[in-house]
Scaffold this motif. Structure first.
Motif, mmCIF file in Angstrom:
data_model
loop_
_atom_site.group_PDB
_atom_site.id
_atom_site.type_symbol
_atom_site.label_atom_id
_atom_site.label_comp_id
_atom_site.label_asym_id
_atom_site.label_seq_id
_atom_site.Cartn_x
_atom_site.Cartn_y
_atom_site.Cartn_z
ATOM 1 N N SER A 143 0.837 -1.192 0.000
ATOM 2 C CA SER A 143 0.000 0.000 0.000
ATOM 3 C C SER A 143 0.880 1.254 0.000
ATOM 4 C CB SER A 143 -0.907 0.002 1.231
ATOM 5 O OG SER A 143 -0.123 0.045 2.417
ATOM 6 N N ARG A 144 0.262 2.382 -0.273
ATOM 7 C CA ARG A 144 1.005 3.649 -0.282
ATOM 8 C C ARG A 144 1.567 3.980 1.095
ATOM 9 N NH1 ARG A 144 -2.740 7.730 -3.973
ATOM 10 N NH2 ARG A 144 -2.571 6.526 -5.925
ATOM 11 N N ILE A 145 0.781 3.665 2.125
ATOM 12 C CA ILE A 145 1.266 3.924 3.481
ATOM 13 C C ILE A 145 2.477 3.051 3.780
ATOM 14 C CG2 ILE A 145 0.658 3.820 5.926
ATOM 15 C CD1 ILE A 145 -2.190 4.451 5.181
ATOM 16 N N GLY A 146 2.411 1.784 3.361
ATOM 17 C CA GLY A 146 3.542 0.884 3.573
ATOM 18 C C GLY A 146 4.783 1.345 2.823
ATOM 19 N N ARG A 147 4.612 1.770 1.562
ATOM 20 C CA ARG A 147 5.755 2.254 0.790
ATOM 21 C C ARG A 147 6.345 3.516 1.429
ATOM 22 N NH1 ARG A 147 2.340 1.200 -3.685
ATOM 23 N NH2 ARG A 147 2.099 3.434 -4.074
ATOM 24 N N PHE A 148 5.473 4.412 1.914
ATOM 25 C CA PHE A 148 5.953 5.628 2.576
ATOM 26 C C PHE A 148 6.722 5.290 3.845
ATOM 27 C CE2 PHE A 148 5.239 8.972 5.750
ATOM 28 C CZ PHE A 148 5.871 10.029 5.117
ATOM 29 N N PHE A 149 6.208 4.327 4.609
ATOM 30 C CA PHE A 149 6.873 3.934 5.850
ATOM 31 C C PHE A 149 8.264 3.379 5.566
ATOM 32 C CE2 PHE A 149 7.985 0.329 8.600
ATOM 33 C CZ PHE A 149 8.174 0.996 9.798
ATOM 34 N N TRP A 150 8.365 2.454 4.621
ATOM 35 C CA TRP A 150 9.665 1.842 4.348
ATOM 36 C C TRP A 150 10.637 2.847 3.737
ATOM 37 C CZ3 TRP A 150 10.891 -2.168 6.885
ATOM 38 C CH2 TRP A 150 9.958 -3.142 7.205
ATOM 39 N N ALA A 151 10.148 3.753 2.902
ATOM 40 C CA ALA A 151 11.027 4.784 2.344
ATOM 41 C C ALA A 151 11.553 5.701 3.439
ATOM 42 C CB ALA A 151 10.280 5.590 1.287
#
Length: 344
Positions: free
Chosen positions: A57-65
């Protein structure tokens, strides 16, 4: 004469005429209906495809970035503080620490360049494939010649293709339409690569089927299917000239699985009927053997999708690999005989 009786005739049977040992069977005495044979579904490969194709998800991608950026920043500051502290203790130690820090930065730069080169190679394959499709659709000879030249340049450094490239150059000037020119390129340049890619798919299918049939651990078949599939896709890309790094391999894997889902090849189709039948027969002897056959067939299907994605030319004159034929050759000697596989 006696009159013929009119109406129904009632015949009385004494109880002693009917043996007590042979009662009249009822519905409860009927034999049970045999259970339908459930064909194996290839659970390991289905789960592996689902895990590999799942988009975060976008939230997951933002978190890992954000987490990766923070860790990189913190590690850089800590490394620099360490180097300056070494200079405060001793200039020789500081110089050594600075040299090691520079070596780490250089290695990271080289890794980034390798990843960028891998992405460039994959983009190059995609561009040639799209241009070849356009040339075949419009029958544009000039565009086909451009595709053929770029394809020849793509394999200029492959020693095993030197003879094939010479044959192609000799006969290319004799072709006067796009269909014939790209067909010649497909026959001469890509035929040995298609054979090598098919062998890689057979190896992966055999490995997944063997582990599923033999190893009884719950997650071993899923992990094996995931690792074997990823390695198979990377090797197929390397065969066709799309050698990539870690990020490039992940991108290639996602492209293959996206193509697999878009074409509806995840579902069981005609090319899996024979494999499903074989898995059903083997499942009567061992459920793990049946699952192994179907997992191997699904691995072969992913491999065919990888060949379609990585191949710089679409299948036009050459025949597209068959999943049933690949699985028969892959499992020859494991679940069947080699002679039958060769006949298939």
């Amino acid at each position: 004469m006696s009159e013929t009786p009119k109406g129904p005739v009632l015949i009385e049977i004494d109880a002693q005429d009917t043996p007590e040992s042979t009662p009249i069977p009822g519905p409860a005495d009927a034999p049970p209906v045999p259970d339908a044979v459930e064909l194996p579904q290839g659970v390991a490969m289905q789960q592996a495809i689902t895990l590999a194709s799942r988009r975060p998800s976008r939230i997951g991608r933002f978190f890992w970035a954000a987490a990766l950026s923070f860790v990189t920043f913190a590690a850089s500051v800590a490394a620099w503080d360490f180097v300056t502290s070494m200079f405060g203790r001793n200039s020789a130690l500081g110089t050594l620490a600075l040299g090691l820090f520079g070596a780490v930065l250089l290695s990271l730069l080289l890794m980034a360049l390798r990843e960028a080169a891998g992405f460039f190679r994959l983009t190059r394959l995609d561009k040639i494939h799209r241009d070849a499709n356009a040339a075949l659709t419009t029958d544009d000879l000039a565009a086909a010649r451009s595709v053929a030249e770029r394809l020849d340049g793509l394999y200029a450094g492959r020693r095993e293709l030197d003879l094939a490239r010479e044959r192609f150059k000799t006969r290319a000037s004799e072709q006067f339409d796009a269909d014939a020119l790209l067909g010649l390129a497909e026959t001469e340049l890509l035929a040995p690569l298609d054979e090598a890619a098919r062998r890689e798919v057979e190896t992966a299918a055999r490995q997944v089927a063997t582990v599923t049939a033999i190893v009884p651990l719950a997650l071993a078949d899923v992990v094996t299917a995931l690792l074997s599939t990823t390695r198979m896709i990377r090797r197929v890309g390397e065969i066709y000239g799309g050698r990539a790094g870690t990020l490039g391999s992940l991108r290639l894997t996602r492209s293959v699985l996206t193509h697999l889902v878009a074409t509806g090849a995840v579902a069981v189709g005609d090319d899996l009927i024979s494999s499903m039948a074989g898995g059903g027969l083997l499942s009567k002897l061992s459920r793990r053997f049946g699952e192994g056959v179907v997992n191997g067939a699904l691995t072969a299907r992913v491999g065919v999708a990888a060949i379609e994605v990585c191949r710089p030319l679409p299948f036009h004159r050459a025949q597209k690999p068959s999943v049933s034929r690949i699985i028969k050759r892959a499992l020859a000697g494991l679940f069947g005989s080699g002679e039958k596989a060769d006949e298939g």
